[in-house]
Design a protein around this motif. Structure first.
Motif, PDB file in Angstrom:
ATOM      1  N   VAL A   1      13.022  47.148 -37.830  1.00  0.00           N
ATOM      2  CA  VAL A   1      12.592  48.242 -38.708  1.00  0.00           C
ATOM      3  C   VAL A   1      11.208  47.979 -39.300  1.00  0.00           C
ATOM      4  O   VAL A   1      10.443  48.907 -39.560  1.00  0.00           O
ATOM      5  CB  VAL A   1      13.631  48.447 -39.841  1.00  0.00           C
ATOM      6  CG1 VAL A   1      13.190  49.561 -40.788  1.00  0.00           C
ATOM      7  CG2 VAL A   1      15.010  48.761 -39.263  1.00  0.00           C
ATOM      8  N   ALA A   2      10.870  46.704 -39.515  1.00  0.00           N
ATOM      9  CA  ALA A   2       9.654  46.321 -40.243  1.00  0.00           C
ATOM     10  C   ALA A   2       8.351  46.929 -39.717  1.00  0.00           C
ATOM     11  O   ALA A   2       7.466  47.240 -40.522  1.00  0.00           O
ATOM     12  CB  ALA A   2       9.540  44.796 -40.287  1.00  0.00           C
ATOM     13  N   PRO A   3       8.160  47.129 -38.393  1.00  0.00           N
ATOM     14  CA  PRO A   3       6.890  47.721 -37.945  1.00  0.00           C
ATOM     15  C   PRO A   3       6.648  49.129 -38.496  1.00  0.00           C
ATOM     16  O   PRO A   3       5.512  49.560 -38.642  1.00  0.00           O
ATOM     17  CB  PRO A   3       7.025  47.768 -36.418  1.00  0.00           C
ATOM     18  CG  PRO A   3       8.038  46.738 -36.096  1.00  0.00           C
ATOM     19  CD  PRO A   3       8.989  46.734 -37.251  1.00  0.00           C
ATOM     20  N   TYR A   4       7.728  49.844 -38.799  1.00  0.00           N
ATOM     21  CA  TYR A   4       7.605  51.210 -39.298  1.00  0.00           C
ATOM     22  C   TYR A   4       7.308  51.256 -40.795  1.00  0.00           C
ATOM     23  O   TYR A   4       6.909  52.291 -41.330  1.00  0.00           O
ATOM     24  CB  TYR A   4       8.891  51.987 -39.000  1.00  0.00           C
ATOM     25  CG  TYR A   4       9.190  52.069 -37.526  1.00  0.00           C
ATOM     26  CD1 TYR A   4       8.635  53.072 -36.736  1.00  0.00           C
ATOM     27  CD2 TYR A   4      10.022  51.128 -36.920  1.00  0.00           C
ATOM     28  CE1 TYR A   4       8.902  53.137 -35.379  1.00  0.00           C
ATOM     29  CE2 TYR A   4      10.289  51.191 -35.560  1.00  0.00           C
ATOM     30  CZ  TYR A   4       9.727  52.190 -34.797  1.00  0.00           C
ATOM     31  OH  TYR A   4       9.987  52.252 -33.449  1.00  0.00           O
ATOM     32  N   PHE A   5       7.553  50.123 -41.481  1.00  0.00           N
ATOM     33  CA  PHE A   5       7.316  50.018 -42.919  1.00  0.00           C
ATOM     34  C   PHE A   5       6.489  48.755 -43.192  1.00  0.00           C
ATOM     35  O   PHE A   5       7.019  47.727 -43.598  1.00  0.00           O
ATOM     36  CB  PHE A   5       8.650  49.960 -43.684  1.00  0.00           C
ATOM     37  CG  PHE A   5       9.501  51.176 -43.495  1.00  0.00           C
ATOM     38  CD1 PHE A   5       9.340  52.292 -44.305  1.00  0.00           C
ATOM     39  CD2 PHE A   5      10.454  51.225 -42.482  1.00  0.00           C
ATOM     40  CE1 PHE A   5      10.124  53.430 -44.124  1.00  0.00           C
ATOM     41  CE2 PHE A   5      11.233  52.345 -42.292  1.00  0.00           C
ATOM     42  CZ  PHE A   5      11.073  53.462 -43.112  1.00  0.00           C
TER      43      PHE A   5
END
Length: 198
Positions: free
Chosen positions: A89-93
């Motif tokens: 998820v981290a790449p999107y946030f």
């Protein structure tokens, strides 16, 4: 097993081809950006379908044991998959997680594959998760060598900020719990916990 291997060759082959920057650029120039992306998507989806069918048939025919993992490796795998989902998820946030890992999605794939290798000692699982782990390592090395560091897959991101790490952890944890309690049994056919997905 043959379908599983064909699916892996197709899926990982298309992804590995993107690491060869000059041949990829030549093919894009020949086909055009749109047709190239379309072909890439079709081959990738076909690979995933073949992997799913091939692994399902392999499991139905009976496991081919290579080694017997201790029970504690399954508990460790459950814990390792949790941060892997957060990394997905981290790449999107973008926040500290993304800044520290540079390519958190690839880090998540490596951790996810390693967790499954620890918990599964049969030939099909070693082939499946070992191949994915090897590809993720190669992809990370290739990304390191490139001058311009970009997100793997180029996800559309929200504006960077410190709260994004909390959002990534919250979403990753929610998805991890969903897989733990129901989705793994429903999608993969193997319950993670006794009675999960029933």
């Amino acid at each position: 097993m043959a379908l599983l291997i064909l699916g892996l060759v197709l899926f990982l082959g298309t992804h590995a081809f993107t690491l060869a920057r000059e041949p990829r650029a030549a093919l894009v120039a020949r086909l055009g950006e749109g047709p190239y992306k379309g072909l890439y998507s079709v081959l990738s989806v076909a690979g995933v379908v073949l992997i799913a069918i091939g692994f399902g048939r392999y499991r139905a025919a009976g496991y081919i044991p290579v080694w017997e993992p201790p029970v504690w490796t399954r508990h460790l795998a459950l814990l390792l998959v949790w941060p892997a989902f957060v990394m997905f998820v981290a790449p999107y946030f973008p926040g500290r997680i993304k800044r520290t890992l540079k390519h958190p999605m690839l880090a998540g794939v490596k951790l996810w594959a390693l967790a499954h290798l620890l918990a599964n000692g049969d030939l099909g699982s070693i082939l499946l998760f070992g191949s994915i782990l090897a590809w993720a390592i190669m992809a990370r090395i290739s990304a390191k060598r490139r001058d311009e560091v970009r997100d793997h897959g180029g996800p559309v991101t929200f504006p960077a900020g410190p709260k994004n790490d909390l959002i990534a952890v919250a979403i990753g944890t929610a998805v991890w719990l969903a897989f733990l309690l129901r989705l793994h049994a429903w999608l993969i056919g193997v319950p993670v916990l006794p009675g999960a997905g029933a």
